[in-house]
Design an enzyme around this catalytic site. Structure first.
Site, PDB file in Angstrom:
ATOM      1  N   CYS A   2       0.902  -1.046  -0.129  1.00  0.00           N
ATOM      2  CA  CYS A   2      -0.005  -0.011   0.011  1.00  0.00           C
ATOM      3  C   CYS A   2       0.909   1.167  -0.010  1.00  0.00           C
ATOM      4  CB  CYS A   2      -0.936   0.098   1.344  1.00  0.00           C
ATOM      5  SG  CYS A   2      -1.803  -1.417   1.385  1.00  0.00           S
ATOM      6  N   ARG A  27       1.361   1.295  -6.093  1.00  0.00           N
ATOM      7  CA  ARG A  27       1.624   0.293  -5.127  1.00  0.00           C
ATOM      8  C   ARG A  27       0.189  -0.358  -4.292  1.00  0.00           C
ATOM      9  NH1 ARG A  27       6.471   1.323  -1.983  1.00  0.00           N
ATOM     10  NH2 ARG A  27       5.420   0.139  -0.354  1.00  0.00           N
ATOM     11  N   TRP A  74      -3.740  -2.005  -1.284  1.00  0.00           N
ATOM     12  CA  TRP A  74      -3.811  -3.169  -1.978  1.00  0.00           C
ATOM     13  C   TRP A  74      -4.366  -3.949  -0.895  1.00  0.00           C
ATOM     14  CZ3 TRP A  74      -1.257  -8.037  -1.085  1.00  0.00           C
ATOM     15  CH2 TRP A  74      -1.680  -8.864  -2.187  1.00  0.00           C
ATOM     16  N   ASN A 100       0.631   0.039   6.065  1.00  0.00           N
ATOM     17  CA  ASN A 100       1.014  -0.973   5.088  1.00  0.00           C
ATOM     18  C   ASN A 100       1.623  -1.936   5.845  1.00  0.00           C
ATOM     19  OD1 ASN A 100       2.223  -2.112   2.863  1.00  0.00           O
ATOM     20  ND2 ASN A 100       3.784  -0.607   2.675  1.00  0.00           N
ATOM     21  N   GLY A 101       1.012  -3.165   5.529  1.00  0.00           N
ATOM     22  CA  GLY A 101       1.720  -4.357   6.140  1.00  0.00           C
ATOM     23  C   GLY A 101       0.619  -5.279   6.783  1.00  0.00           C
ATOM     24  N   GLU A 481      10.621 -15.307 -18.077  1.00  0.00           N
ATOM     25  CA  GLU A 481      10.216 -13.980 -17.994  1.00  0.00           C
ATOM     26  C   GLU A 481       9.170 -13.274 -19.147  1.00  0.00           C
ATOM     27  OE1 GLU A 481      10.194  -9.924 -16.763  1.00  0.00           O
ATOM     28  OE2 GLU A 481      10.513 -11.543 -15.447  1.00  0.00           O
ATOM     29  N   LYS A 485       5.583 -11.685 -18.068  1.00  0.00           N
ATOM     30  CA  LYS A 485       4.935 -10.201 -18.476  1.00  0.00           C
ATOM     31  C   LYS A 485       3.655 -10.567 -19.075  1.00  0.00           C
ATOM     32  CE  LYS A 485       7.769  -8.032 -16.875  1.00  0.00           C
ATOM     33  NZ  LYS A 485       7.778  -8.823 -15.643  1.00  0.00           N
ATOM     34  N   GLU A 488       1.020 -11.394 -16.213  1.00  0.00           N
ATOM     35  CA  GLU A 488       0.706 -10.034 -15.204  1.00  0.00           C
ATOM     36  C   GLU A 488      -0.081  -8.882 -15.926  1.00  0.00           C
ATOM     37  OE1 GLU A 488       4.760  -9.188 -12.695  1.00  0.00           O
ATOM     38  OE2 GLU A 488       5.065  -9.057 -14.774  1.00  0.00           O
ATOM     39  N   HIS A 504       8.334 -33.575 -22.116  1.00  0.00           N
ATOM     40  CA  HIS A 504       7.951 -34.122 -20.647  1.00  0.00           C
ATOM     41  C   HIS A 504       6.405 -33.985 -20.272  1.00  0.00           C
ATOM     42  CE1 HIS A 504      11.869 -36.174 -20.482  1.00  0.00           C
ATOM     43  NE2 HIS A 504      12.106 -35.363 -21.282  1.00  0.00           N
ATOM     44  N   LYS A 603       3.091  -2.863  -7.099  1.00  0.00           N
ATOM     45  CA  LYS A 603       4.412  -2.709  -7.677  1.00  0.00           C
ATOM     46  C   LYS A 603       5.537  -3.291  -6.483  1.00  0.00           C
ATOM     47  CE  LYS A 603       7.764  -1.624 -10.068  1.00  0.00           C
ATOM     48  NZ  LYS A 603       8.044  -2.094 -11.476  1.00  0.00           N
TER      49      LYS A 603
END
Length: 608
Positions: A2, A27, A74, A100-101, A481, A485, A488, A504, A603
């Site tokens: 947050c 955030r 968040w 935040n936490g 990666e 992307k 996300e 496999h 983020k």
């Protein structure tokens, strides 16, 4: 995760708080709110949804308050609605808290407070703090200190109270808090991005510290309030222009196109062409410890973990140094075998990633040498590492990391050359590697000139529900990666695999509806990758290949080919990643997704 802001001074607080929240919305963007003193009352304004909802709700009001706090959320505990939005208040609406936490023992504390007659208004863990502070009484800082002694968990908080006005109390344990220093005014944030418009001089709270912010000055204490601490002052190394979109439709696209410069910045002053080597001043004093280590761990999360995996391949291939790459979230809880002969390198864009910071602290407790590779000067990982290297990518606002990833890989490449030259890589090979790094800026610029072809491919595949990404060697992490992307920001399911592992299991998924992205440069694995492409094509899969310029043969196997300049194998991951970033971006745009603020993400992951 947050975002927290605060202001106290002589200007009107609400516009400054809203501006700060705008800078911090990456955030968290489930809800947003403000608390400030207005006409002798504690005014709280909050809304569910993006910050625009809060902006619109206060647009026609004039507020004279000259201090206050704000929050963009968040969600962790409680659904993202107005009721659960911060700030939270006590029973009498005299105290407001933003947080935040995560408070791990909030259920026990809530029951205890309810038994004492406290009434709760939300499902959040944070509201417990407001009632604990109310229960403590006394000065705001003493009440906050007493409340914090009862909680278990992580927090960055800011608190205001009508009973103790013209004061903001902030504290941290595990979640960042930064105090911006002005002239007769002070600013509070969980990220320097919210401060840079107003000041570039800041102090970072350390874990366990409490700060009392008035118009006179911030006074920082240890958590007992018995000892005052002289804060270290830092200078924010970027200006407001670096956190504006600069004419691009999204921060992510801007940051993709910044990569020729950010990659160059991560190398600037560090290449030594005349010595065929590299200098990394941040770790020069611990090089002997790194070389003497009997264990070298790279630990990270998400995109940074992919960069670490490339680092493992680089160090083992070119330095012949054994390396283990660990998800920080697993490393910190699986009782790893560490000793004073271990070296642990924590990699994090923000320098505040909760699991990576936890892994670093665990390693320190067990006596390991702990180093950091991060982007944010003054961040927790930077401060708590024995030594380290900044990647100098500048502020990254887009939630999906792009330029930080390529800068991390560049720094890991520099580290590889540095250690390699000290351990058997001869001058001719060192010169070849340094020379190739010197060409990287121009080559990344060339890759970025091919966006029209990627846009056209995105239009064709935007409605597919699954993608498979394949690579070998250095390029297996690139496949991971690229798939991340796409997941996300476009919400399309995608998986990255070592190309040979397709047989496999994943080959069962391939049909006419399955696009397969193959990283197929001209390197020692090329012939094997071509065989894997044949297997995909035989089963009707559509292939998008990332290939080396001049390779026309691959066109017979691939439906689409995106070319990157010829380079040394160790540099291919940087160049090959950029088309995959653009592919994810343009597919997300075509699907109408919120590229910079994808759903459910934030983020900087500062909670477990």
């Amino acid at each position: 995760m947050c975002g927290i802001v605060g202001y106290i001074g002589n200007r009107r607080a609400v516009p400054i708080l809203l501006e700060g929240l705008n800078r911090l919305e990456y955030r968290g963007y489930d809800s947003a709110g403000l608390a400030f003193s207005q006409n002798g009352e504690l005014a709280i304004r909050k809304r569910a949804g993006k910050l625009a909802e809060l902006n619109n709700s206060v647009a026609d009001e004039e507020f004279s308050a000259t201090y206050g706090i704000g929050h963009t959320r968040w969600a962790t505990h409680g659904i993202p609605d107005k009721q659960n939005a911060h700030p939270h208040h006590d029973c009498k609406k005299h105290i407001a808290v933003v947080h935040n936490g995560i408070i791990e023992n909030h259920s026990v504390l809530r029951r205890m407070l309810e038994e004492k007659g406290h009434r709760f208004y939300s499902q959040t863990d944070t509201e417990v703090l407001a009632h604990l502070i109310e229960e403590e009484g006394g000065s705001l800082e003493n009440a906050v200190s007493g409340a914090l002694r009862q909680i278990i968990g992580a927090y960055g908080i800011a608190v205001v109270s009508l009973k103790d006005p013209d004061k903001i109390v902030v504290a941290r344990s595990g979640s960042p808090i930064v105090v911006g220093i002005g002239e007769g005014e002070y600013f509070i944030s969980s990220d320097t991005a919210a401060l840079v418009k107003y000041t570039r001089e800041v102090s970072y709270l350390e874990d366990g510290q409490i700060a009392v912010i008035t118009r006179n000055q911030p006074i920082i204490y240890e958590d007992s309030l018995q000892q005052q601490v002289e804060p270290d002052k830092h200078y924010i190394p970027y200006d407001l222009q670096r956190i504006e979109k600069g004419g691009y439709p999204h921060f992510m696209l801007k940051e993709i196109h910044e990569q020729p410069d950010t990659i160059y910045d991560s190398m600037r002053g560090r290449l030594l062409p005349d010595k065929a080597g590299v200098r990394l001043g941040g770790i020069v004093d611990v090089l002997d410890d790194i070389e003497a280590a009997d264990q070298l761990y790279l630990t990270a999360c998400g995109t940074s973990w992919h960069a670490a995996l490339i680092g493992e391949y680089l160090l083992e291939d070119l330095v012949r140094m054994p390396v283990e790459v660990e998800y920080a979230s697993e490393f910190r809880y699986r009782n790893p075998i560490l000793s004073p002969k271990s070296v642990v390198i924590a990699i994090s864009q923000s320098g505040e990633t909760a699991d990576t910071l936890g892994a670093l602290r665990l390693a320190k407790e067990q006596g390991a040498m702990c180093l950091g590779i991060c982007n944010v000067v003054g961040s927790s990982i930077a401060r708590e590492s024995a030594a380290g290297v900044y990647i100098h990518a500048g502020p990254e606002i887009g939630v999906a990391s792009t330029k930080a990833f390529t800068s991390q890989v560049t720094v890991l490449t520099l580290l590889t050359i540095l250690l390699g030259r000290r351990n058997g890589v001869n001058k001719a090979n060192g010169a070849r590697m340094v020379n190739e790094l010197g060409k990287l800026r121009a080559k990344t610029t060339r890759v970025l000139e091919n966006t029209e072809a990627i846009e056209a491919i995105a239009k064709q595949y935007k409605d597919r529900r699954n993608f498979l990404y394949l690579g070998r060697g250095y390029n297996y992490p690139v496949a991971l990666e690229g798939a991340l992307k796409l997941k996300e920001i476009s919400y399309i399911h995608a998986e990255g695999y070592p190309a040979a592992e397709m047989k496999h299991g994943p080959i069962a998924l391939i049909d006419e509806e399955m696009p397969v992205v193959v990283i197929a440069p001209k390197d020692k694995t090329y012939d094997k990758v071509i065989s894997n492409m044949e297997e995909v094509r035989t089963r009707g899969g559509h292939i998008l290949a990332i290939a080396t310029e001049g390779d026309t043969d691959i066109q017979a196997l691939a439906d689409h080919v995106l070319y990157i300049p010829e380079t040394e194998p160790f540099m291919i991951p940087i160049l090959a990643t950029i088309p995959l970033q653009l592919l994810a971006y343009y597919i997300a745009v075509e699907r109408g997704c919120d590229v910079d603020q994808p759903r459910n993400l934030a983020k900087s992951v500062t909670v477990e």
